[in-house]
Structures are given as structure tokens and as C-alpha cells.
Design an enzyme around this catalytic site. Structure first.
Site, PDB file in Angstrom:
ATOM      1  N   HIS A 186     -30.147  38.706  73.883  1.00 45.23           N
ATOM      2  CA  HIS A 186     -31.571  38.485  73.598  1.00 45.23           C
ATOM      3  C   HIS A 186     -31.750  37.258  72.701  1.00 45.23           C
ATOM      4  O   HIS A 186     -32.626  36.411  72.957  1.00 45.23           O
ATOM      5  CB  HIS A 186     -32.129  39.742  72.922  1.00 45.23           C
ATOM      6  CG  HIS A 186     -33.549  39.626  72.447  1.00 45.23           C
ATOM      7  ND1 HIS A 186     -34.613  40.193  73.113  1.00 45.23           N
ATOM      8  CD2 HIS A 186     -34.083  39.009  71.346  1.00 45.23           C
ATOM      9  CE1 HIS A 186     -35.728  39.927  72.449  1.00 45.23           C
ATOM     10  NE2 HIS A 186     -35.430  39.215  71.376  1.00 45.23           N
ATOM     11  N   GLU A 187     -30.927  37.141  71.672  1.00 51.47           N
ATOM     12  CA  GLU A 187     -31.045  36.016  70.744  1.00 51.47           C
ATOM     13  C   GLU A 187     -30.636  34.702  71.398  1.00 51.47           C
ATOM     14  O   GLU A 187     -31.235  33.654  71.140  1.00 51.47           O
ATOM     15  CB  GLU A 187     -30.228  36.272  69.479  1.00 51.47           C
ATOM     16  CG  GLU A 187     -30.689  37.482  68.662  1.00 51.47           C
ATOM     17  CD  GLU A 187     -32.176  37.443  68.362  1.00 51.47           C
ATOM     18  OE1 GLU A 187     -32.714  36.353  68.125  1.00 51.47           O
ATOM     19  OE2 GLU A 187     -32.809  38.520  68.371  1.00 51.47           O
ATOM     20  N   HIS A 190     -33.483  33.222  73.218  1.00 50.39           N
ATOM     21  CA  HIS A 190     -34.386  32.433  72.364  1.00 50.39           C
ATOM     22  C   HIS A 190     -33.834  31.026  72.136  1.00 50.39           C
ATOM     23  O   HIS A 190     -34.590  30.054  72.086  1.00 50.39           O
ATOM     24  CB  HIS A 190     -34.562  33.133  71.010  1.00 50.39           C
ATOM     25  CG  HIS A 190     -35.467  34.329  71.054  1.00 50.39           C
ATOM     26  ND1 HIS A 190     -36.682  34.319  71.679  1.00 50.39           N
ATOM     27  CD2 HIS A 190     -35.319  35.586  70.544  1.00 50.39           C
ATOM     28  CE1 HIS A 190     -37.267  35.507  71.546  1.00 50.39           C
ATOM     29  NE2 HIS A 190     -36.455  36.300  70.864  1.00 50.39           N
ATOM     30  N   GLU A 269     -40.954  37.870  73.396  1.00 47.57           N
ATOM     31  CA  GLU A 269     -40.011  38.977  73.236  1.00 47.57           C
ATOM     32  C   GLU A 269     -39.752  39.673  74.563  1.00 47.57           C
ATOM     33  O   GLU A 269     -38.617  40.038  74.877  1.00 47.57           O
ATOM     34  CB  GLU A 269     -40.546  39.967  72.194  1.00 47.57           C
ATOM     35  CG  GLU A 269     -40.657  39.405  70.787  1.00 47.57           C
ATOM     36  CD  GLU A 269     -39.339  38.844  70.282  1.00 47.57           C
ATOM     37  OE1 GLU A 269     -38.287  39.447  70.532  1.00 47.57           O
ATOM     38  OE2 GLU A 269     -39.367  37.772  69.642  1.00 47.57           O
TER      39      GLU A 269
END
Length: 636
Positions: A186-187, A190, A269
Site C-alpha cells: 500500500h505504501e 503511494h 487510499e
């Protein structure tokens, strides 16, 4: 499934333009509120006697009084002062954050996780980060461990090259490997989608908007100390009153800031969750991480006094619940879990420090070997969109790097030795000369490590060399400024020792210096027709590196793909490092949507002879990386 990498970057650029518009609106609101407060203050005191002295406050309404004030010179000066204050404050914070994500991690109480840590949970975390970095085409970021027992994480930095990951101790210790992998994926989403830069700009913008309220708080706090003289007490009362006035005005900035922050965050998100699922092909991993947050006593809250400032960076909300969804930077946990696993029935998971059971990740599909005819399309499609197959390939390549070399990559002395070893010449005579030069300029411990590690380094396949360089990055970032200058000089000396620069040597130096130095990001302003000479040099380099049996024909493939006029083939294998650097500094200024055209043409040259070697695939990745376009490992 994934949106095109370049479209993500373009969307991030548009969101930045939206932030500028919102800043203008918020600043205009601050100016208007300030004028209303000043007008009301003056109206109540009945002593306003400047540019509207002709009006008698006793005989006019407040509306007329306010209208007169808006037309006065005083209102102009107030507007100019507020605009200057907001812009200066935002610029100050932006320049502070440009240094990299380390600034934010340290503000939140994070400590660098030593790359050579022997603690099993820390080693597991570092292994997951390394796998994700290699699989996504990113240099391995530094990892900061936050002391919080809650489950949370963030990625911070102004661009990929100075990114860091922050992980709470609770996240590291309470999640299984699959769940941890989902959070890290997930990070990395980003990082790849340009969200970090947007987040940093958002912090700077919010700081500018909030500066009036922050100034007021400072004045109020400074007024709480005991004063012994009448003059001092009067001065304190004045500061206290002015501080309360500024806090009241600044509350408008607080509201505007929260609305702006929430408006640009929530959908990102959902996108990062979806990207993490694609990255790992294991929706249950990230879903269960979110379920553990929902069932954990400490949830995802961070204890740092700066937690609210950076709340939009986190994997899950790091501050208490807001009174309104309008101010929420993250979607509700239930909504995120439901999107990832539609069959979810609303149950959460409990966790404790020992709850790190091993879950079975679905077996990865092997990454299909790329055929030459599909090389260009496959390479561009994978850019910024790694899959579980890329993770599997990254694991395999890392597994072929011996533990001895991987451990050496995690320590500053031996990491330098590995870089030097990769640059040693195959010629025995030249290599002896290089080692002799290093003996005079490098630290004795590094030279000793070089002699010990070189026999294994020289046996590495080309596909393992750049991953080894990427593994060295966190350790090399620990070098002090004097140590780094010695290291850089030694790298340049080794490259120049044989009188010529190979494309691999250039790629290695470019990756090193771009990731270890604070480089100002180039303004994107050129079309391909504006950099014909630089493209000619790039194409000539790729042709020379590929040793094509028909170099002129391979060069022409790239020219035709770009429909480029005036390109000239340079038949040479002896290019100067400064010449290549100068060319790539210009190519880095290509407009964003021009870069895929250039990379596609490079891929056409690589595949022109109907064969793609691992060396050519890695060179394509290195060229793309130097243009700030991350490419996952390619199977050829």
C-alpha cells in the site's frame, strides 16, 4: 487493471494545481475574516479615524462601516500582509520537507532501523521492504521504526529517491508476514503514484494557511509567564489579547485546512488499497491488516504531538475520530475492507505482540518470458504497476545474491566496498591499478572488505548487479558528508581509470548519485524534437551496449518510432561521462507524456535484433530510472 503510470503522475500534477487553487480560496477567506474582525474591533471601540474618518461610527451601520473599510488603504495592507505571511510560511515548510522523508519520520519520533539488525521481526520487515522495492523498480528506501504500539505506517519524501517508510512497532510485531506485505505494498503504491510529493506540498500549504493561528497560540503561551512590573503586565495583556484575536482568525484557516486535506486524500487510499492487492495478489493480507486495526485496543493512533500535522500520510487514521466526515482524511475501515473483500461480514481481528502466525500466500504465477516483439509494450505496461509475479521474480533474484553479499550491503563500510567491486575492471592490469589508487584514498577497512568480497561480486550475473546496488542504498545514506565526498570521488576515479565510460558504469553512477544527493527536480518543458542531439547520443549508447550486428538499422528503429528528424548515429563505444550526464539532464526535462514515447523507442532498439539479453533489459530499467520512471524486473 492498473491505471497507466504516466496517467497517475499527470493526475498528481493536476491535484497539485487544485491545491494551489484551494490555497488561493483559503487565503481569500482569511483576508475577508481578518478584515471583518478588524472592522468589528474598530467599530466597537468607536475610535477609527483614518481613511474613513468622514464616517461617524455612531451614525452608520456596521455594514456601511465594513464597506468603507474594504475600500480603505488599510484593507490593502492587511491583504498584502496575510498573503505574504501565508506564502512565506508555506515556502519555508516546503523547503524544509524537500530534504526528504527523514524530516517527517523524525518529527513523529521515528528512529532509523539499522540495515544490519539481527532482531528477527526487524529482519522480516527489512526483507519485505527490499522485496517490494526491487519488484517495483524503486531503490530500497530507509526504514524508520516508530515507538507506537498501534498499527500504522506511512511513506514520506519529495520523490522516490529520498523516500522513507515509517512503520510503528505495533505494525511490525502484531502483523503476520502477509499482512505486513499488504501494508508495505500500500505504501509503495503511494510512492509510485506520486502521492508522497502531493502530501508534502499539502503539509506546506496547510502550514501557510494555519500560520496566523499558530502565531496567535505562540503569543498566548508567551503571555502565561509571571510578570513583576506594571509595564510588563500591560505588555503581557496586550500580547494575550492579540494572541486570542489571531487564534480566532486562524480558526478559519484550521477549518479550511482540514477540508482541503480531506478532499484530496480519501480516494487515494482506495486506489492504494487496490494497487496493493494487485501487487501482492493477496487481498486477504491487507484486508486482515485493516481488520486487526479495527480490533486492536490501540487502533492506529500515533502519540506524537505532530501526528495531526501529517495525518494524511498514514496507512490508517493516526488521530482521533473527527466530528464530521468532511474532515476525515481516510475512508472508514469498514468501507475499505468491504471494497477489498466484498464477502466480509463485519468481524474484526484481535491481535497481540505474539500474533504473527504465518499465513499461506496464494502461489504466484511465474512471470512470463517477454518475447522481443512484445518487449516495448510489456516494459511500459509494467511501469509503476508491479504484480505478484514481479515480487516473485525479485525474491528469486535476491535469493541468488549470497547472504554474505546481502549482509555486506547493509553496512556502510562493506556497502562501499561492494560498489567499488562492481566497478573493478576485468583486465588484471587495470584492476591492480584501481586497487592501488583505492589503497591511497579509501578507508583501509573498506579496501580490506573489497579484497574479501570481490571474488563473489565478479561472479554475479548482470541481472543481480543493479539489485545489489539498490540494496546498498540505505547503508550508503548513513555516510557523513566528508565520507560521502571521498566515496563519490573514488567512484568517479574508478570509472575514469581505463579512459572510457561503459553504459553500465554510467548507469551505476547515475543511480548512486541521484539517490544519495539532494537533486533539484528538473522542470518538464521539452518535447522530443527539442532534444534531438541528446536522443541521438542515448540511442547510440544503447546500440553500442547491445552489440547489434546491424547498428545502423537498430538506431533507425528508434528514430522511426519517434519520427525524429536530424538524429545522427555516433559510431563509438567510448563516450565521456560528463557528455552522457549532460544529455540525460536535458532528457530528464522532457514533458511527462513525452517520456513513454522515448522509452518505447529505446525498447525498439533493444529488441531490433530479435534477441534481448538480461544485460539489455537491466540497462533499459536503469535508463528509465534515470528519467524517473520505475520499471519492475523484466523476465527475458
Amino acid at each position: 487493471m492498473a491505471m497507466n503510470f504516466f496517467q497517475h503522475q499527470e493526475n498528481a500534477r493536476k491535484r497539485t494545481a487544485l491545491l494551489v487553487l484551494l490555497l488561493v480560496i483559503a487565503t481569500a477567506s482569511l483576508i475577508f475574516i481578518t478584515l471583518m474582525v478588524v472592522a468589528g474591533f474598530v467599530y466597537l471601540l468607536q475610535n477609527y479615524s483614518t481613511s474613513i474618518s468622514a464616517y461617524n461610527a455612531y451614525q452608520t451601520t456596521f455594514t456601511a462601516h465594513l464597506h468603507a473599510m474594504l475600500l480603505s488603504r488599510l484593507s490593502l495592507w492587511i491583504a498584502v500582509a496575510i498573503i505574504a505571511l501565508v506564502v512565506i510560511a508555506a515556502l519555508y515548510k516546503y523547503l524544509q520537507l524537500r530534504a526528504g522523508g527523514d524530516v517527517i519520520a523524525e518529527k513523529l519520533g521515528g528512529k532509523p532501523l539499522l540495515p544490519d539488525s539481527a532482531i528477527s521481526s526487524e529482519r522480516r520487515l527489512l526483507n519485505v521492504v527490499e522485496e517490494m522495492a526491487i519488484a517495483s523498480g524503486c531503490v530500497v528506501p530507509s526504514v524508520y521504526l516508530l515507538p507506537d504500539t498501534s498499527i500504522n505506517a506511512f511513506a514520506a519524501g519529495s520523490h522516490r529517491q529520498n523516500a522513507v517508510l515509517g512503520i510503528t512497532r505495533g505494525c511490525m510485531e502484531k502483523l503476520s508476514r502477509d499482512q505486513l506485505q499488504g501494508v508495505i505494498a500500500h505504501e509503495f503504491s503511494h510512492i509510485l503514484n506520486g502521492d508522497m510529493r502531493l502530501n508534502s506540498r499539502l503539509v506546506a500549504l496547510l502550514h501557510g494557511i494555519l500560520i496566523i493561528g499558530l502565531t496567535g497560540e505562540l503569543l498566548v503561551r508567551s503571555s502565561t509567564t509571571r510578570q513583576h512590573t506594571t509595564a510588563a503586565r500591560n505588555n503581557t495583556s496586550t500580547r494575550w489579547g492579540a494572541g486570542l484575536l489571531l487564534v480566532g482568525i486562524g480558526y478559519t484557516g484550521v477549518l479550511c485546512g482540514k477540508i482541503i486535506r480531506a478532499a484530496v486524500c480519501r480516494q487515494r487510499e482506495f486506489l492504494a488499497d487496490a494497487s496493493a492487492v494487485q501487487f501482492t495478489r493477496n487481498p486477504q493480507g491487507i484486508a486482515d491488516a485493516l481488520r486487526k486495526i479495527g480490533g486492536d485496543l490501540h487502533t492506529s493512533l500515533l502519540q506524537s504531538k505532530h501526528a495531526a500535522t501529517y495525518s494524511h500520510f498514514y496507512f490508517a487514521s493516526g488521530v482521533g475520530p473527527t466530528l464530521s466526515k468532511l474532515f476525515a482524511t481516510h475512508p472508514p475501515l469498514a468501507d475499505r475492507i468491504q471494497r477489498i473483500t466484498p464477502e466480509w461480514r463485519g468481524d474484526f481481528l484481535t491481535s497481540d505482540a505474539t500474533d504473527v502466525e504465518c499465513e499461506q500466500t496464494p502461489p504466484s504465477e511465474p512471470l512470463q518470458r517477454i518475447q522481443p516483439a512484445q518487449f516495448a509494450a510489456s516494459a511500459l505496461a509494467a511501469m509503476g504497476a508491479p504484480t505478484d509475479a514481479h515480487v516473485s521474480l525479485a525474491k528469486k533474484r535476491l535469493a541468488k545474491i549470497t547472504d554474505k553479499l546481502r549482509n555486506a550491503a547493509r553496512e556502510p563500510f562493506t556497502a562501499r566496498a561492494l560498489i567499488y567491486a562492481l566497478l573493478l575492471d576485468k583486465s588484471t592490469a587495470v584492476r591492480k591499478q584501481q586497487i592501488s589508487l583505492l589503497t591511497d584514498s579509501a578507508h583501509p577497512a573498506t579496501v580490506k572488505a573489497l579484497r574479501r568480497l570481490y571474488p563473489e561480486v565478479c561472479q554475479l550475473a548482470r541481472s543481480q548487479q543493479l539489485p545489489l546496488v539498490e540494496l546498498c542504498m540505505p547503508a550508503l545514506r548513513q555516510l557523513s558528508a566528508p565520507q560521502y565526498m571521498v566515496f563519490k570521488n573514488n567512484v568517479e576515479m574508478l570509472i575514469a581509470s581505463d579512459g572510457k565510460t561503459s553504459l553500465f558504469e554510467w548507469c551505476l553512477s547515475r543511480i548512486l548519485f541521484a539517490n544519495l544527493e539532494s537533486i533539484t527536480r528538473a522542470k518538464q518543458q521539452f518535447n522530443v524534437k527539442d532534444v534531438v542531439d541528446e536522443i541521438s547520443l542515448l540511442f547510440s549508447l544503447v546500440v553500442a551496449a547491445g552489440k547489434s550486428p546491424s547498428p545502423g538499422g537498430a538506431f533507425q528503429k528508434g528514430v522511426e518510432e519517434l519520427n525524429l528528424r536530424g538524429a545522427k548515429f555516433k559510431l563509438s563505444d567510448n563516450f565521456q561521462l560528463n557528455e552522457i550526464d549532460s544529455a540525460f539532464n536535458r532528457l530528464a526535462q522532457l514533458k511527462l507524456l513525452q517520456k513513454p514515447r522515448l522509452l518505447k523507442s529505446v525498447a525498439k532498439i533493444v529488441s531490433a535484433d530479435g534477441e534481448i539479453t538480461p544485460s539489455e533489459a537491466e540497462l533499459f530499467r536503469a535508463i528509465a530510472d534515470s528519467l524517473d520512471c520505475p520499471v519492475p524486473p523484466l523476465s527475458v
